[in-house]
Design an enzyme around this catalytic site. Structure first.
Site, mmCIF file in Angstrom:
data_model
loop_
_atom_site.group_PDB
_atom_site.id
_atom_site.type_symbol
_atom_site.label_atom_id
_atom_site.label_comp_id
_atom_site.label_asym_id
_atom_site.label_seq_id
_atom_site.Cartn_x
_atom_site.Cartn_y
_atom_site.Cartn_z
ATOM 1 N N TYR A 106 17.209 -38.858 11.088
ATOM 2 C CA TYR A 106 18.167 -39.791 10.486
ATOM 3 C C TYR A 106 19.269 -39.072 9.707
ATOM 4 O O TYR A 106 20.434 -39.486 9.720
ATOM 5 C CB TYR A 106 17.449 -40.778 9.565
ATOM 6 C CG TYR A 106 16.778 -41.912 10.306
ATOM 7 C CD1 TYR A 106 17.515 -42.771 11.119
ATOM 8 C CD2 TYR A 106 15.400 -42.118 10.193
ATOM 9 C CE1 TYR A 106 16.901 -43.807 11.805
ATOM 10 C CE2 TYR A 106 14.783 -43.155 10.870
ATOM 11 C CZ TYR A 106 15.543 -44.000 11.675
ATOM 12 O OH TYR A 106 14.928 -45.026 12.355
ATOM 13 N N GLU A 207 -14.030 -33.684 19.732
ATOM 14 C CA GLU A 207 -12.857 -34.381 20.265
ATOM 15 C C GLU A 207 -12.632 -35.722 19.586
ATOM 16 O O GLU A 207 -11.509 -36.037 19.165
ATOM 17 C CB GLU A 207 -13.012 -34.601 21.782
ATOM 18 C CG GLU A 207 -11.904 -35.456 22.388
ATOM 19 C CD GLU A 207 -12.175 -35.872 23.824
ATOM 20 O OE1 GLU A 207 -11.366 -36.664 24.357
ATOM 21 O OE2 GLU A 207 -13.176 -35.428 24.422
ATOM 22 N N ASP A 259 -15.604 -35.103 25.796
ATOM 23 C CA ASP A 259 -16.113 -35.864 26.936
ATOM 24 C C ASP A 259 -16.095 -34.980 28.187
ATOM 25 O O ASP A 259 -15.321 -34.019 28.274
ATOM 26 C CB ASP A 259 -15.232 -37.096 27.204
ATOM 27 C CG ASP A 259 -15.368 -38.155 26.134
ATOM 28 O OD1 ASP A 259 -16.395 -38.183 25.437
ATOM 29 O OD2 ASP A 259 -14.416 -38.962 25.991
#
Length: 379
Positions: A106, A207, A259
Protein backbone atom coordinates in the site's frame (compact mmCIF):
# COMPACT_ATOMS: atom_id res chain seq x y z
CA UNK A 1 25.55 -29.76 22.33
CA UNK A 2 25.99 -27.03 19.74
CA UNK A 3 28.17 -27.32 16.68
CA UNK A 4 29.73 -24.92 14.25
CA UNK A 5 29.20 -25.80 10.60
CA UNK A 6 31.20 -24.39 7.69
CA UNK A 7 28.15 -22.85 6.02
CA UNK A 8 26.44 -21.67 9.17
CA UNK A 9 24.61 -18.41 8.50
CA UNK A 10 24.72 -15.71 11.15
CA UNK A 11 21.95 -13.12 11.28
CA UNK A 12 23.18 -9.61 10.43
CA UNK A 13 22.76 -6.76 12.91
CA UNK A 14 20.32 -3.93 12.21
CA UNK A 15 23.28 -1.71 11.33
CA UNK A 16 24.62 -4.26 8.86
CA UNK A 17 21.18 -4.62 7.26
CA UNK A 18 20.83 -0.88 6.74
CA UNK A 19 24.38 -0.61 5.44
CA UNK A 20 23.78 -3.40 2.91
CA UNK A 21 20.51 -1.89 1.67
CA UNK A 22 22.00 1.59 1.37
CA UNK A 23 25.05 0.12 -0.36
CA UNK A 24 22.84 -1.41 -3.06
CA UNK A 25 21.19 1.97 -3.68
CA UNK A 26 24.51 3.85 -3.62
CA UNK A 27 25.91 1.65 -6.39
CA UNK A 28 23.01 2.70 -8.62
CA UNK A 29 23.49 6.36 -7.67
CA UNK A 30 27.22 6.14 -8.44
CA UNK A 31 26.47 5.01 -11.99
CA UNK A 32 24.19 8.01 -12.54
CA UNK A 33 26.69 10.49 -11.07
CA UNK A 34 29.35 9.15 -13.45
CA UNK A 35 27.02 9.70 -16.41
CA UNK A 36 26.47 5.99 -17.04
CA UNK A 37 23.10 4.42 -17.87
CA UNK A 38 21.94 2.91 -14.55
CA UNK A 39 21.73 -0.86 -14.47
CA UNK A 40 21.26 -3.50 -11.78
CA UNK A 41 21.89 -7.23 -11.85
CA UNK A 42 19.38 -9.53 -10.12
CA UNK A 43 19.89 -13.30 -9.78
CA UNK A 44 17.20 -15.15 -11.74
CA UNK A 45 14.65 -16.94 -9.50
CA UNK A 46 13.40 -19.66 -11.84
CA UNK A 47 13.39 -23.46 -11.94
CA UNK A 48 15.87 -23.31 -14.82
CA UNK A 49 18.30 -21.44 -12.55
CA UNK A 50 17.76 -23.70 -9.54
CA UNK A 51 20.51 -26.27 -8.93
CA UNK A 52 20.53 -29.39 -6.77
CA UNK A 53 23.73 -29.27 -4.74
CA UNK A 54 24.36 -32.99 -4.33
CA UNK A 55 27.18 -32.50 -1.83
CA UNK A 56 25.25 -30.23 0.54
CA UNK A 57 21.89 -31.90 -0.20
CA UNK A 58 20.06 -28.62 -0.73
CA UNK A 59 18.61 -26.58 -3.57
CA UNK A 60 20.64 -23.51 -4.46
CA UNK A 61 20.25 -20.64 -6.88
CA UNK A 62 22.34 -20.89 -10.03
CA UNK A 63 24.69 -18.26 -11.50
CA UNK A 64 22.32 -16.69 -14.03
CA UNK A 65 21.56 -13.02 -13.52
CA UNK A 66 19.13 -10.65 -15.22
CA UNK A 67 20.31 -7.18 -16.24
CA UNK A 68 17.78 -4.48 -15.54
CA UNK A 69 18.55 -1.31 -17.41
CA UNK A 70 16.71 1.91 -16.74
CA UNK A 71 16.79 2.86 -20.43
CA UNK A 72 15.48 -0.52 -21.58
CA UNK A 73 11.76 -0.04 -22.14
CA UNK A 74 11.11 -3.69 -21.29
CA UNK A 75 12.93 -3.46 -17.94
CA UNK A 76 12.48 0.17 -16.89
CA UNK A 77 9.27 -0.39 -14.90
CA UNK A 78 10.76 -3.27 -12.88
CA UNK A 79 13.91 -1.19 -12.38
CA UNK A 80 11.89 1.67 -10.90
CA UNK A 81 9.71 -0.69 -8.84
CA UNK A 82 12.84 -2.13 -7.26
CA UNK A 83 14.20 1.28 -6.29
CA UNK A 84 10.79 2.37 -5.00
CA UNK A 85 10.50 -0.68 -2.76
CA UNK A 86 14.10 -0.34 -1.66
CA UNK A 87 13.52 3.27 -0.61
CA UNK A 88 10.47 2.29 1.47
CA UNK A 89 12.33 -0.51 3.23
CA UNK A 90 15.35 1.72 3.94
CA UNK A 91 13.07 4.39 5.40
CA UNK A 92 11.41 1.82 7.64
CA UNK A 93 14.79 0.54 8.88
CA UNK A 94 16.03 4.07 9.57
CA UNK A 95 12.90 4.82 11.58
CA UNK A 96 12.86 1.46 13.38
CA UNK A 97 9.52 0.41 11.87
CA UNK A 98 8.45 -3.16 11.10
CA UNK A 99 6.01 -3.04 8.16
CA UNK A 100 4.11 -6.04 6.87
CA UNK A 101 4.38 -7.04 3.22
CA UNK A 102 0.85 -5.62 2.88
CA UNK A 103 2.02 -2.31 4.37
CA UNK A 104 4.78 -2.14 1.77
CA UNK A 105 2.30 -2.86 -1.01
CA UNK A 106 0.00 0.00 0.00
CA UNK A 107 2.81 2.45 0.82
CA UNK A 108 4.33 2.05 -2.62
CA UNK A 109 1.09 1.83 -4.58
CA UNK A 110 0.17 5.04 -6.39
CA UNK A 111 -0.73 6.26 -9.83
CA UNK A 112 1.77 8.01 -12.09
CA UNK A 113 0.25 10.36 -14.67
CA UNK A 114 2.05 11.33 -17.86
CA UNK A 115 1.46 12.64 -21.37
CA UNK A 116 2.36 10.30 -24.23
CA UNK A 117 4.01 11.24 -27.53
CA UNK A 118 0.61 12.14 -29.02
CA UNK A 119 -0.22 14.53 -26.21
CA UNK A 120 -2.73 12.18 -24.55
CA UNK A 121 -2.95 12.01 -20.77
CA UNK A 122 -2.05 8.53 -19.53
CA UNK A 123 -1.59 6.80 -16.18
CA UNK A 124 0.41 3.85 -14.84
CA UNK A 125 0.18 2.05 -11.51
CA UNK A 126 3.42 1.47 -9.61
CA UNK A 127 2.22 -2.13 -9.18
CA UNK A 128 -1.09 -3.70 -10.03
CA UNK A 129 -1.37 -6.28 -7.23
CA UNK A 130 0.52 -7.59 -4.22
CA UNK A 131 2.04 -10.47 -6.15
CA UNK A 132 3.95 -7.86 -8.14
CA UNK A 133 5.24 -6.02 -5.06
CA UNK A 134 6.08 -9.31 -3.30
CA UNK A 135 8.17 -10.36 -6.29
CA UNK A 136 10.10 -7.09 -6.05
CA UNK A 137 10.82 -7.79 -2.36
CA UNK A 138 12.24 -11.18 -3.36
CA UNK A 139 14.40 -9.47 -5.99
CA UNK A 140 15.86 -7.27 -3.25
CA UNK A 141 16.46 -10.33 -1.10
CA UNK A 142 18.48 -12.15 -3.77
CA UNK A 143 20.32 -8.99 -4.80
CA UNK A 144 21.40 -8.11 -1.25
CA UNK A 145 21.65 -11.56 0.34
CA UNK A 146 19.26 -10.49 3.12
CA UNK A 147 16.16 -12.33 4.28
CA UNK A 148 13.08 -10.12 4.42
CA UNK A 149 12.91 -10.98 8.13
CA UNK A 150 16.34 -9.38 8.53
CA UNK A 151 14.96 -6.29 6.80
CA UNK A 152 12.24 -6.04 9.45
CA UNK A 153 9.43 -7.06 7.10
CA UNK A 154 6.64 -8.86 8.94
CA UNK A 155 4.52 -11.68 7.51
CA UNK A 156 1.90 -14.13 8.71
CA UNK A 157 3.89 -16.60 10.80
CA UNK A 158 1.94 -19.78 11.48
CA UNK A 159 4.40 -22.19 13.09
CA UNK A 160 4.20 -23.47 16.67
CA UNK A 161 6.70 -25.17 18.97
CA UNK A 162 6.61 -26.84 22.37
CA UNK A 163 9.16 -28.76 24.46
CA UNK A 164 12.05 -28.41 26.87
CA UNK A 165 13.37 -25.22 25.31
CA UNK A 166 14.01 -21.80 26.83
CA UNK A 167 14.23 -18.77 24.53
CA UNK A 168 14.93 -15.12 25.24
CA UNK A 169 12.93 -12.51 23.33
CA UNK A 170 13.26 -8.78 23.97
CA UNK A 171 14.91 -9.53 27.30
CA UNK A 172 12.21 -11.95 28.49
CA UNK A 173 12.96 -15.62 29.05
CA UNK A 174 10.17 -17.92 27.85
CA UNK A 175 10.02 -21.56 28.91
CA UNK A 176 8.37 -23.53 26.10
CA UNK A 177 7.65 -26.41 28.48
CA UNK A 178 5.29 -24.22 30.49
CA UNK A 179 2.69 -23.34 27.86
CA UNK A 180 -0.18 -25.35 29.36
CA UNK A 181 -2.37 -26.76 26.62
CA UNK A 182 -0.99 -24.16 24.22
CA UNK A 183 2.28 -23.77 22.38
CA UNK A 184 4.71 -20.99 21.56
CA UNK A 185 3.99 -19.15 18.32
CA UNK A 186 7.19 -19.03 16.26
CA UNK A 187 7.81 -15.32 15.48
CA UNK A 188 8.47 -13.97 11.98
CA UNK A 189 12.16 -13.28 12.64
CA UNK A 190 13.50 -16.39 14.36
CA UNK A 191 17.02 -14.98 14.33
CA UNK A 192 15.92 -12.36 16.85
CA UNK A 193 15.34 -15.18 19.34
CA UNK A 194 18.16 -16.27 21.60
CA UNK A 195 17.85 -20.00 22.23
CA UNK A 196 19.07 -20.13 25.82
CA UNK A 197 18.58 -23.80 26.67
CA UNK A 198 17.60 -27.01 24.91
CA UNK A 199 17.08 -30.34 26.65
CA UNK A 200 15.78 -32.78 24.04
CA UNK A 201 16.84 -35.86 22.12
CA UNK A 202 15.25 -34.93 18.79
CA UNK A 203 12.84 -32.65 16.92
CA UNK A 204 9.56 -34.03 15.58
CA UNK A 205 8.10 -31.91 12.79
CA UNK A 206 4.42 -32.59 12.22
CA UNK A 207 2.62 -31.61 9.03
CA UNK A 208 -0.83 -31.14 10.54
CA UNK A 209 -1.79 -28.75 13.30
CA UNK A 210 -4.50 -31.07 14.66
CA UNK A 211 -1.98 -33.90 15.15
CA UNK A 212 0.44 -31.45 16.76
CA UNK A 213 -2.29 -30.37 19.19
CA UNK A 214 -3.13 -33.97 19.98
CA UNK A 215 0.48 -34.88 20.73
CA UNK A 216 0.90 -31.72 22.78
CA UNK A 217 -2.22 -32.49 24.82
CA UNK A 218 -0.83 -35.97 25.52
CA UNK A 219 2.51 -34.33 26.43
CA UNK A 220 4.30 -36.60 24.00
CA UNK A 221 7.25 -34.21 24.04
CA UNK A 222 7.65 -34.62 27.81
CA UNK A 223 7.32 -38.41 27.80
CA UNK A 224 9.79 -38.84 24.94
CA UNK A 225 12.06 -35.84 25.63
CA UNK A 226 11.60 -34.23 22.24
CA UNK A 227 10.54 -30.94 20.67
CA UNK A 228 7.31 -30.74 18.69
CA UNK A 229 7.00 -28.30 15.78
CA UNK A 230 4.31 -27.74 13.18
CA UNK A 231 4.16 -25.47 10.16
CA UNK A 232 0.44 -26.21 9.66
CA UNK A 233 0.86 -27.77 6.24
CA UNK A 234 3.24 -26.12 3.79
CA UNK A 235 5.65 -24.47 6.23
CA UNK A 236 6.40 -20.78 6.33
CA UNK A 237 9.95 -19.46 6.37
CA UNK A 238 10.00 -18.89 10.14
CA UNK A 239 9.13 -22.50 10.94
CA UNK A 240 11.78 -23.78 8.57
CA UNK A 241 14.35 -21.42 10.10
CA UNK A 242 13.54 -22.65 13.62
CA UNK A 243 13.97 -26.28 12.58
CA UNK A 244 17.27 -25.41 10.89
CA UNK A 245 18.57 -23.63 13.98
CA UNK A 246 17.74 -26.52 16.32
CA UNK A 247 19.53 -28.96 14.01
CA UNK A 248 22.47 -26.71 13.25
CA UNK A 249 23.13 -25.19 16.66
CA UNK A 250 22.17 -28.09 18.93
CA UNK A 251 22.91 -31.11 16.74
CA UNK A 252 19.39 -32.49 17.17
CA UNK A 253 18.08 -35.16 14.80
CA UNK A 254 15.00 -33.97 12.90
CA UNK A 255 12.14 -36.31 11.98
CA UNK A 256 9.21 -35.29 9.76
CA UNK A 257 5.72 -36.79 10.02
CA UNK A 258 3.25 -36.18 7.17
CA UNK A 259 0.36 -37.84 5.38
CA UNK A 260 1.23 -40.59 2.90
CA UNK A 261 0.53 -38.60 -0.24
CA UNK A 262 2.53 -36.64 -2.78
CA UNK A 263 1.86 -33.31 -1.02
CA UNK A 264 3.01 -34.64 2.34
CA UNK A 265 6.15 -36.02 0.69
CA UNK A 266 6.85 -32.61 -0.87
CA UNK A 267 6.39 -30.84 2.47
CA UNK A 268 9.10 -33.11 3.89
CA UNK A 269 11.41 -32.23 1.02
CA UNK A 270 10.88 -28.51 1.65
CA UNK A 271 12.07 -28.94 5.24
CA UNK A 272 15.02 -31.09 4.15
CA UNK A 273 16.22 -29.68 0.83
CA UNK A 274 14.52 -26.30 0.43
CA UNK A 275 11.97 -25.08 -2.08
CA UNK A 276 12.36 -23.98 -5.66
CA UNK A 277 10.87 -20.54 -4.99
CA UNK A 278 13.25 -19.91 -2.06
CA UNK A 279 16.31 -21.79 -3.30
CA UNK A 280 18.36 -18.64 -2.69
CA UNK A 281 17.79 -19.11 1.06
CA UNK A 282 18.19 -22.87 1.39
CA UNK A 283 21.40 -22.51 3.39
CA UNK A 284 19.43 -20.74 6.11
CA UNK A 285 16.09 -22.54 5.78
CA UNK A 286 16.78 -26.16 4.77
CA UNK A 287 17.75 -29.00 7.13
CA UNK A 288 19.61 -31.49 4.89
CA UNK A 289 19.82 -34.23 7.52
CA UNK A 290 16.07 -34.30 8.23
CA UNK A 291 14.56 -37.79 8.04
CA UNK A 292 11.12 -38.80 6.85
CA UNK A 293 9.49 -40.78 9.63
CA UNK A 294 6.23 -41.46 7.82
CA UNK A 295 3.56 -42.09 6.91
CA UNK A 296 4.83 -44.14 3.94
CA UNK A 297 3.00 -46.03 1.23
CA UNK A 298 4.49 -49.31 2.47
CA UNK A 299 3.00 -48.58 5.92
CA UNK A 300 -0.41 -49.43 4.45
CA UNK A 301 0.55 -53.10 4.36
CA UNK A 302 3.16 -53.17 7.11
CA UNK A 303 0.81 -51.67 9.68
CA UNK A 304 -2.29 -53.30 8.20
CA UNK A 305 -4.21 -50.03 7.76
CA UNK A 306 -7.96 -50.83 7.70
CA UNK A 307 -9.45 -50.46 4.21
CA UNK A 308 -11.97 -47.83 5.30
CA UNK A 309 -9.03 -45.52 6.19
CA UNK A 310 -7.47 -45.76 2.73
CA UNK A 311 -8.32 -42.95 0.28
CA UNK A 312 -8.27 -43.18 -3.52
CA UNK A 313 -5.59 -40.87 -4.89
CA UNK A 314 -6.79 -38.21 -7.33
CA UNK A 315 -5.34 -37.57 -10.78
CA UNK A 316 -3.77 -34.45 -9.29
CA UNK A 317 -2.10 -36.53 -6.56
CA UNK A 318 -0.68 -38.90 -9.17
CA UNK A 319 0.55 -36.08 -11.39
CA UNK A 320 2.28 -34.45 -8.43
CA UNK A 321 3.96 -37.73 -7.48
CA UNK A 322 5.24 -38.12 -11.04
CA UNK A 323 6.70 -34.60 -10.81
CA UNK A 324 8.48 -35.52 -7.58
CA UNK A 325 10.02 -38.54 -9.32
CA UNK A 326 11.73 -36.15 -11.73
CA UNK A 327 13.29 -34.06 -8.97
CA UNK A 328 16.95 -35.06 -8.37
CA UNK A 329 16.58 -34.78 -4.60
CA UNK A 330 14.05 -37.64 -4.78
CA UNK A 331 15.69 -39.55 -7.63
CA UNK A 332 18.96 -39.97 -5.74
CA UNK A 333 17.16 -42.13 -3.14
CA UNK A 334 16.22 -45.68 -4.14
CA UNK A 335 13.78 -45.90 -1.23
CA UNK A 336 12.02 -42.68 -2.21
CA UNK A 337 11.69 -43.82 -5.79
CA UNK A 338 10.24 -47.11 -4.53
CA UNK A 339 7.67 -45.29 -2.41
CA UNK A 340 6.67 -42.91 -5.22
CA UNK A 341 6.40 -45.66 -7.83
CA UNK A 342 4.26 -47.66 -5.44
CA UNK A 343 2.06 -44.63 -4.82
CA UNK A 344 1.50 -44.15 -8.55
CA UNK A 345 0.85 -47.88 -9.05
CA UNK A 346 -1.57 -48.35 -6.14
CA UNK A 347 -3.26 -44.94 -6.47
CA UNK A 348 -3.90 -45.00 -2.72
CA UNK A 349 -3.08 -42.53 0.04
CA UNK A 350 -3.56 -42.44 3.79
CA UNK A 351 -3.54 -39.69 6.36
CA UNK A 352 -1.72 -39.79 9.69
CA UNK A 353 -5.11 -40.32 11.32
CA UNK A 354 -5.40 -43.70 9.56
CA UNK A 355 -3.19 -45.14 12.30
CA UNK A 356 -6.15 -44.58 14.65
CA UNK A 357 -7.58 -47.71 13.07
CA UNK A 358 -5.50 -49.52 15.68
CA UNK A 359 -6.62 -47.22 18.50
CA UNK A 360 -6.15 -43.54 19.27
CA UNK A 361 -2.94 -44.15 21.23
CA UNK A 362 -1.27 -46.24 18.51
CA UNK A 363 0.45 -43.23 16.88
CA UNK A 364 2.09 -42.01 20.08
CA UNK A 365 2.66 -45.27 21.93
CA UNK A 366 3.81 -47.47 19.06
CA UNK A 367 4.24 -45.92 15.60
CA UNK A 368 6.48 -42.91 16.33
CA UNK A 369 8.63 -44.45 19.12
CA UNK A 370 9.16 -47.70 17.22
CA UNK A 371 10.05 -46.00 13.93
CA UNK A 372 12.70 -43.93 15.72
CA UNK A 373 14.00 -46.83 17.81
CA UNK A 374 14.37 -49.20 14.86
CA UNK A 375 15.58 -46.43 12.49
CA UNK A 376 12.67 -46.99 10.08
CA UNK A 377 12.91 -43.67 8.31
CA UNK A 378 13.77 -42.40 4.82
CA UNK A 379 16.32 -39.72 3.94
Amino acid sequence: MSRSLPGRAKAPSDEEVLRTLEGFAKRIAAQILKGRPPVMEIPVRTLANTIWDEKRKILVLGPRKARREFFDIGESKRFMQTLLMLSIIVRARREGDYPTIRDLYYTGKHTIYYVDEKGRRRSEETWNDQRESNSVIQDIEVATGLLREHMGIMHDAKGKIVGNVVVRSKGYEIDLSRMGSGAYAIPPNVDKLEIVKVDADYVLVIEKDAIFERLNEEEFWRKHNCILITGKGQPDRSTRRMVRRLWEEFDLPVYVLTDADSYGFYIYSVYRSGSISLSYESERLATPEARFLGVTVTDIDEYKIPRNYIIKATDRDIKRAQELMRYPWFRESKEWMRQLKLFVKRKEKVEIEALSGHGFKFLTQHYIPEKIKYRKWIV
